[in-house]
Scaffold this motif. Structure first.
Motif, PDB file in Angstrom:
ATOM      1  N   LEU A  58       4.215  -9.386   4.702  1.00  0.00           N
ATOM      2  CA  LEU A  58       4.422  -8.089   5.362  1.00  0.00           C
ATOM      3  C   LEU A  58       4.584  -8.280   6.866  1.00  0.00           C
ATOM      4  O   LEU A  58       5.459  -7.681   7.489  1.00  0.00           O
ATOM      5  CB  LEU A  58       3.250  -7.159   5.059  1.00  0.00           C
ATOM      6  CG  LEU A  58       3.286  -5.782   5.705  1.00  0.00           C
ATOM      7  CD1 LEU A  58       4.504  -4.991   5.230  1.00  0.00           C
ATOM      8  CD2 LEU A  58       2.006  -5.021   5.405  1.00  0.00           C
ATOM      9  N   SER A  59       3.770  -9.132   7.442  1.00  0.00           N
ATOM     10  CA  SER A  59       3.854  -9.403   8.878  1.00  0.00           C
ATOM     11  C   SER A  59       5.210  -9.994   9.251  1.00  0.00           C
ATOM     12  O   SER A  59       5.832  -9.583  10.239  1.00  0.00           O
ATOM     13  CB  SER A  59       2.730 -10.360   9.281  1.00  0.00           C
ATOM     14  OG  SER A  59       2.839 -10.712  10.628  1.00  0.00           O
ATOM     15  N   TYR A  61       8.015  -9.671   7.563  1.00  0.00           N
ATOM     16  CA  TYR A  61       9.030  -8.637   7.347  1.00  0.00           C
ATOM     17  C   TYR A  61       9.056  -7.655   8.519  1.00  0.00           C
ATOM     18  O   TYR A  61      10.121  -7.340   9.056  1.00  0.00           O
ATOM     19  CB  TYR A  61       8.757  -7.880   6.041  1.00  0.00           C
ATOM     20  CG  TYR A  61       9.716  -6.734   5.827  1.00  0.00           C
ATOM     21  CD1 TYR A  61      10.985  -6.956   5.311  1.00  0.00           C
ATOM     22  CD2 TYR A  61       9.360  -5.440   6.172  1.00  0.00           C
ATOM     23  CE1 TYR A  61      11.884  -5.915   5.140  1.00  0.00           C
ATOM     24  CE2 TYR A  61      10.248  -4.394   6.012  1.00  0.00           C
ATOM     25  CZ  TYR A  61      11.506  -4.630   5.496  1.00  0.00           C
ATOM     26  OH  TYR A  61      12.390  -3.590   5.346  1.00  0.00           O
ATOM     27  N   ILE A  62       7.889  -7.179   8.915  1.00  0.00           N
ATOM     28  CA  ILE A  62       7.830  -6.230  10.035  1.00  0.00           C
ATOM     29  C   ILE A  62       8.383  -6.867  11.302  1.00  0.00           C
ATOM     30  O   ILE A  62       9.190  -6.258  12.018  1.00  0.00           O
ATOM     31  CB  ILE A  62       6.384  -5.727  10.246  1.00  0.00           C
ATOM     32  CG1 ILE A  62       5.974  -4.819   9.084  1.00  0.00           C
ATOM     33  CG2 ILE A  62       6.251  -4.987  11.575  1.00  0.00           C
ATOM     34  CD1 ILE A  62       4.511  -4.425   9.097  1.00  0.00           C
ATOM     35  N   ILE A  72       9.400   0.729  11.972  1.00  0.00           N
ATOM     36  CA  ILE A  72       8.768   0.588  10.667  1.00  0.00           C
ATOM     37  C   ILE A  72       7.701   1.662  10.542  1.00  0.00           C
ATOM     38  O   ILE A  72       6.815   1.755  11.390  1.00  0.00           O
ATOM     39  CB  ILE A  72       8.099  -0.800  10.504  1.00  0.00           C
ATOM     40  CG1 ILE A  72       9.092  -1.934  10.780  1.00  0.00           C
ATOM     41  CG2 ILE A  72       7.447  -0.937   9.139  1.00  0.00           C
ATOM     42  CD1 ILE A  72      10.210  -2.043   9.787  1.00  0.00           C
ATOM     43  N   ALA A  73       7.774   2.491   9.490  1.00  0.00           N
ATOM     44  CA  ALA A  73       6.782   3.540   9.251  1.00  0.00           C
ATOM     45  C   ALA A  73       6.032   3.209   7.960  1.00  0.00           C
ATOM     46  O   ALA A  73       6.642   3.091   6.907  1.00  0.00           O
ATOM     47  CB  ALA A  73       7.456   4.908   9.124  1.00  0.00           C
ATOM     48  N   LEU A  74       4.727   3.031   8.064  1.00  0.00           N
ATOM     49  CA  LEU A  74       3.889   2.735   6.904  1.00  0.00           C
ATOM     50  C   LEU A  74       2.896   3.871   6.732  1.00  0.00           C
ATOM     51  O   LEU A  74       2.033   4.085   7.590  1.00  0.00           O
ATOM     52  CB  LEU A  74       3.150   1.408   7.107  1.00  0.00           C
ATOM     53  CG  LEU A  74       4.030   0.174   7.288  1.00  0.00           C
ATOM     54  CD1 LEU A  74       3.183  -1.044   7.608  1.00  0.00           C
ATOM     55  CD2 LEU A  74       4.864  -0.074   6.050  1.00  0.00           C
ATOM     56  N   ASP A  75       3.037   4.616   5.635  1.00  0.00           N
ATOM     57  CA  ASP A  75       2.153   5.750   5.374  1.00  0.00           C
ATOM     58  C   ASP A  75       0.694   5.298   5.436  1.00  0.00           C
ATOM     59  O   ASP A  75       0.312   4.296   4.836  1.00  0.00           O
ATOM     60  CB  ASP A  75       2.434   6.352   3.999  1.00  0.00           C
ATOM     61  CG  ASP A  75       3.800   7.013   3.912  1.00  0.00           C
ATOM     62  OD1 ASP A  75       4.368   7.330   4.980  1.00  0.00           O
ATOM     63  OD2 ASP A  75       4.297   7.214   2.792  1.00  0.00           O
ATOM     64  N   LEU A  77      -0.864   3.986   7.798  1.00  0.00           N
ATOM     65  CA  LEU A  77      -1.137   2.887   8.733  1.00  0.00           C
ATOM     66  C   LEU A  77      -0.569   3.169  10.122  1.00  0.00           C
ATOM     67  O   LEU A  77      -1.226   2.927  11.121  1.00  0.00           O
ATOM     68  CB  LEU A  77      -0.573   1.574   8.183  1.00  0.00           C
ATOM     69  CG  LEU A  77      -0.925   0.318   8.931  1.00  0.00           C
ATOM     70  CD1 LEU A  77      -2.433   0.111   8.993  1.00  0.00           C
ATOM     71  CD2 LEU A  77      -0.282  -0.889   8.267  1.00  0.00           C
ATOM     72  N   THR A  79       3.264   3.785  12.703  1.00  0.00           N
ATOM     73  CA  THR A  79       4.662   3.473  12.948  1.00  0.00           C
ATOM     74  C   THR A  79       4.732   2.372  13.989  1.00  0.00           C
ATOM     75  O   THR A  79       4.044   2.420  14.997  1.00  0.00           O
ATOM     76  CB  THR A  79       5.427   4.717  13.433  1.00  0.00           C
ATOM     77  OG1 THR A  79       5.325   5.732  12.435  1.00  0.00           O
ATOM     78  CG2 THR A  79       6.885   4.414  13.690  1.00  0.00           C
TER      79      THR A  79
END
Length: 83
Positions: A58-59, A61-62, A72-75, A77, A79
């Motif tokens: 994930l790191s 990818y972000i 990147i918006a993560l519900d 967590l 933006t």
């Protein structure tokens, strides 16, 4: 109940501008990869290695998407923005 702490500070005076009070976040410390993996392992059937692999993926990818100029918006967590 929020556990975030703030301190009250004065902005520096500049020219004719008077100092103003402002709130500043007070950090409680930093949580590292090992501590995060241990905490997530306690509440799941995944191993610490599995969780670490997902978090590292994930790191990466972000980071890659931010380098391309995407937000990147993560519900739940937040933006992340290249700004």
């Amino acid at each position: 109940m929020s556990r975030i702490k703030f301190g009250l500070y004065q902005t520096p005076a500049s020219g004719e501008a008077q100092p103003l009070p402002c709130a500043r976040f007070i950090s409680q410390g930093t949580k590292g990869m090992e501590e995060i993996c241990d905490a997530l392992t306690e509440s799941s059937t995944l191993t610490s290695a599995d969780i670490k692999g997902v978090l590292e993926g994930l790191s990466r990818y972000i980071g890659k998407q931010l380098s391309y100029g995407y937000n990147i918006a993560l519900d739940g967590l937040g933006t992340f923005s290249p700004a």
